[in-house]
Design a protein around this motif. Structure first.
Motif, PDB file in Angstrom:
ATOM      1  N   PHE A  34       0.833  -1.198   0.000  1.00 48.68           N
ATOM      2  CA  PHE A  34       0.000   0.000   0.000  1.00 48.68           C
ATOM      3  C   PHE A  34       0.870   1.251   0.000  1.00 48.68           C
ATOM      4  O   PHE A  34       1.906   1.298   0.667  1.00 48.68           O
ATOM      5  CB  PHE A  34      -0.920   0.047   1.226  1.00 48.68           C
ATOM      6  N   ALA A  35       0.437   2.276  -0.732  1.00 46.31           N
ATOM      7  CA  ALA A  35       1.135   3.555  -0.740  1.00 46.31           C
ATOM      8  C   ALA A  35       0.472   4.533   0.228  1.00 46.31           C
ATOM      9  O   ALA A  35       1.132   5.412   0.780  1.00 46.31           O
ATOM     10  CB  ALA A  35       1.142   4.148  -2.150  1.00 46.31           C
ATOM     11  N   LYS A  36      -0.825   4.373   0.414  1.00 47.98           N
ATOM     12  CA  LYS A  36      -1.601   5.268   1.274  1.00 47.98           C
ATOM     13  C   LYS A  36      -2.276   4.439   2.355  1.00 47.98           C
ATOM     14  O   LYS A  36      -2.865   3.402   2.056  1.00 47.98           O
ATOM     15  CB  LYS A  36      -2.656   6.011   0.459  1.00 47.98           C
ATOM     16  N   VAL A  37      -2.185   4.898   3.602  1.00 43.50           N
ATOM     17  CA  VAL A  37      -2.815   4.176   4.705  1.00 43.50           C
ATOM     18  C   VAL A  37      -3.607   5.129   5.589  1.00 43.50           C
ATOM     19  O   VAL A  37      -3.233   6.283   5.773  1.00 43.50           O
ATOM     20  CB  VAL A  37      -1.799   3.392   5.576  1.00 43.50           C
ATOM     21  N   VAL A  38      -4.702   4.608   6.115  1.00 46.09           N
ATOM     22  CA  VAL A  38      -5.499   5.297   7.132  1.00 46.09           C
ATOM     23  C   VAL A  38      -5.623   4.305   8.275  1.00 46.09           C
ATOM     24  O   VAL A  38      -6.113   3.194   8.092  1.00 46.09           O
ATOM     25  CB  VAL A  38      -6.896   5.683   6.620  1.00 46.09           C
ATOM     26  N   SER A  76       1.179   8.505   1.731  1.00 44.46           N
ATOM     27  CA  SER A  76       0.237   9.236   2.578  1.00 44.46           C
ATOM     28  C   SER A  76      -0.099   8.395   3.797  1.00 44.46           C
ATOM     29  O   SER A  76      -0.357   7.197   3.676  1.00 44.46           O
ATOM     30  CB  SER A  76      -1.031   9.541   1.778  1.00 44.46           C
ATOM     31  N   ILE A  77      -0.093   9.039   4.957  1.00 44.16           N
ATOM     32  CA  ILE A  77      -0.467   8.377   6.208  1.00 44.16           C
ATOM     33  C   ILE A  77      -1.460   9.263   6.941  1.00 44.16           C
ATOM     34  O   ILE A  77      -1.220  10.458   7.117  1.00 44.16           O
ATOM     35  CB  ILE A  77       0.751   8.155   7.129  1.00 44.16           C
ATOM     36  N   VAL A  78      -2.562   8.673   7.354  1.00 50.49           N
ATOM     37  CA  VAL A  78      -3.536   9.370   8.186  1.00 50.49           C
ATOM     38  C   VAL A  78      -3.745   8.519   9.432  1.00 50.49           C
ATOM     39  O   VAL A  78      -4.122   7.356   9.339  1.00 50.49           O
ATOM     40  CB  VAL A  78      -4.877   9.587   7.455  1.00 50.49           C
ATOM     41  N   LEU A  79      -3.464   9.102  10.588  1.00 52.62           N
ATOM     42  CA  LEU A  79      -3.725   8.453  11.874  1.00 52.62           C
ATOM     43  C   LEU A  79      -4.898   9.183  12.504  1.00 52.62           C
ATOM     44  O   LEU A  79      -4.832  10.396  12.718  1.00 52.62           O
ATOM     45  CB  LEU A  79      -2.510   8.535  12.790  1.00 52.62           C
ATOM     46  N   CYS A  80      -5.958   8.466  12.784  1.00 50.14           N
ATOM     47  CA  CYS A  80      -7.179   9.071  13.320  1.00 50.14           C
ATOM     48  C   CYS A  80      -7.525   8.479  14.668  1.00 50.14           C
ATOM     49  O   CYS A  80      -7.484   7.263  14.846  1.00 50.14           O
ATOM     50  CB  CYS A  80      -8.356   8.812  12.395  1.00 50.14           C
ATOM     51  N   SER A  81      -7.894   9.360  15.576  1.00 51.55           N
ATOM     52  CA  SER A  81      -8.430   8.919  16.852  1.00 51.55           C
ATOM     53  C   SER A  81      -9.948   8.870  16.713  1.00 51.55           C
ATOM     54  O   SER A  81     -10.568   9.829  16.277  1.00 51.55           O
ATOM     55  CB  SER A  81      -8.031   9.905  17.950  1.00 51.55           C
ATOM     56  N   VAL A  82     -10.524   7.726  17.049  1.00 57.88           N
ATOM     57  CA  VAL A  82     -11.978   7.576  17.019  1.00 57.88           C
ATOM     58  C   VAL A  82     -12.446   7.157  18.405  1.00 57.88           C
ATOM     59  O   VAL A  82     -11.704   6.532  19.160  1.00 57.88           O
ATOM     60  CB  VAL A  82     -12.434   6.552  15.952  1.00 57.88           C
ATOM     61  N   HIS A  83     -13.675   7.521  18.724  1.00 58.78           N
ATOM     62  CA  HIS A  83     -14.241   7.110  20.008  1.00 58.78           C
ATOM     63  C   HIS A  83     -14.381   5.594  20.040  1.00 58.78           C
ATOM     64  O   HIS A  83     -14.585   4.951  19.018  1.00 58.78           O
ATOM     65  CB  HIS A  83     -15.610   7.757  20.227  1.00 58.78           C
ATOM     66  N   ARG A  84     -14.283   5.043  21.219  1.00 56.45           N
ATOM     67  CA  ARG A  84     -14.400   3.589  21.372  1.00 56.45           C
ATOM     68  C   ARG A  84     -15.702   3.075  20.771  1.00 56.45           C
ATOM     69  O   ARG A  84     -15.746   1.997  20.191  1.00 56.45           O
ATOM     70  CB  ARG A  84     -14.311   3.201  22.852  1.00 56.45           C
ATOM     71  N   GLU A  85     -16.766   3.867  20.877  1.00 52.62           N
ATOM     72  CA  GLU A  85     -18.067   3.457  20.346  1.00 52.62           C
ATOM     73  C   GLU A  85     -18.046   3.344  18.825  1.00 52.62           C
ATOM     74  O   GLU A  85     -18.914   2.711  18.235  1.00 52.62           O
ATOM     75  CB  GLU A  85     -19.166   4.442  20.768  1.00 52.62           C
ATOM     76  N   ALA A  86     -17.067   3.970  18.173  1.00 52.55           N
ATOM     77  CA  ALA A  86     -16.934   3.896  16.713  1.00 52.55           C
ATOM     78  C   ALA A  86     -15.775   2.975  16.322  1.00 52.55           C
ATOM     79  O   ALA A  86     -15.269   3.046  15.209  1.00 52.55           O
ATOM     80  CB  ALA A  86     -16.743   5.287  16.131  1.00 52.55           C
ATOM     81  N   ASN A  87     -15.341   2.118  17.242  1.00 48.33           N
ATOM     82  CA  ASN A  87     -14.224   1.217  16.988  1.00 48.33           C
ATOM     83  C   ASN A  87     -14.577  -0.220  17.383  1.00 48.33           C
ATOM     84  O   ASN A  87     -13.731  -0.971  17.834  1.00 48.33           O
ATOM     85  CB  ASN A  87     -12.982   1.712  17.746  1.00 48.33           C
ATOM     86  N   ASN A  88     -15.834  -0.572  17.199  1.00 52.52           N
ATOM     87  CA  ASN A  88     -16.301  -1.914  17.562  1.00 52.52           C
ATOM     88  C   ASN A  88     -15.612  -3.012  16.770  1.00 52.52           C
ATOM     89  O   ASN A  88     -15.393  -4.101  17.283  1.00 52.52           O
ATOM     90  CB  ASN A  88     -17.816  -2.021  17.361  1.00 52.52           C
TER      91      ASN A  88
END
Length: 128
Positions: A34-38, A76-88
């Motif tokens: 992969f060249a781009k990761v999220v 490209s790299i995107v690191l995102c913080s998500v709420h636990r409720e959106a990380n099931n």
């Protein structure tokens, strides 16, 4: 989309587990070309440490260093913080992986329960 279960034994705490997961995600993405990761996670601490320009002298420091080394070369790299409720989906994979002795990988398919968890994540992420 890809997902994986990679067992780790004797992990000190949840922050170390989250950091190991982030490292494994970058390794998996690199192995797949992969060249781009999220990468999304519900540990704001791990996300912030990965985005910091300074070196980390905490218990997570060596793992954060490895993440930064492995992540070099991505377009490209995107690191995102998500709420636990959106990380099931991540927590579904953790439950699926408990007691497993070997790694498991999915590419363009979903493990048991992941489709339902993904739908719940999407709903919780898009709450207004």
């Amino acid at each position: 989309m890809v997902s994986a279960i990679i067992p780790h034994r004797h992990v000190a705490d949840v922050f170390v587990a989250e950091a190991f997961s982030c490292l494994q995600a970058f390794i998996f993405a690199k192995d797949l070309g992969f060249a781009k990761v999220v990468i999304e996670g519900d540990s704001l601490t791990v996300i912030k440490k990965n985005c910091a320009m300074t070196s980390d002298s905490s218990l997570l420091g060596p793992i954060i260093h490895d993440i930064k080394e492995v992540s070099k070369g991505f377009e490209s790299i995107v690191l995102c913080s998500v709420h636990r409720e959106a990380n099931n989906i991540a927590h579904t994979l953790v439950r699926e992986g408990r007691g497993k002795c070997s790694s498991m990988f999915w590419i363009e398919v979903a493990p048991a329960g992941a489709t339902t968890a993904a739908a719940l994540d999407w709903k919780n992420l898009n709450r207004t």
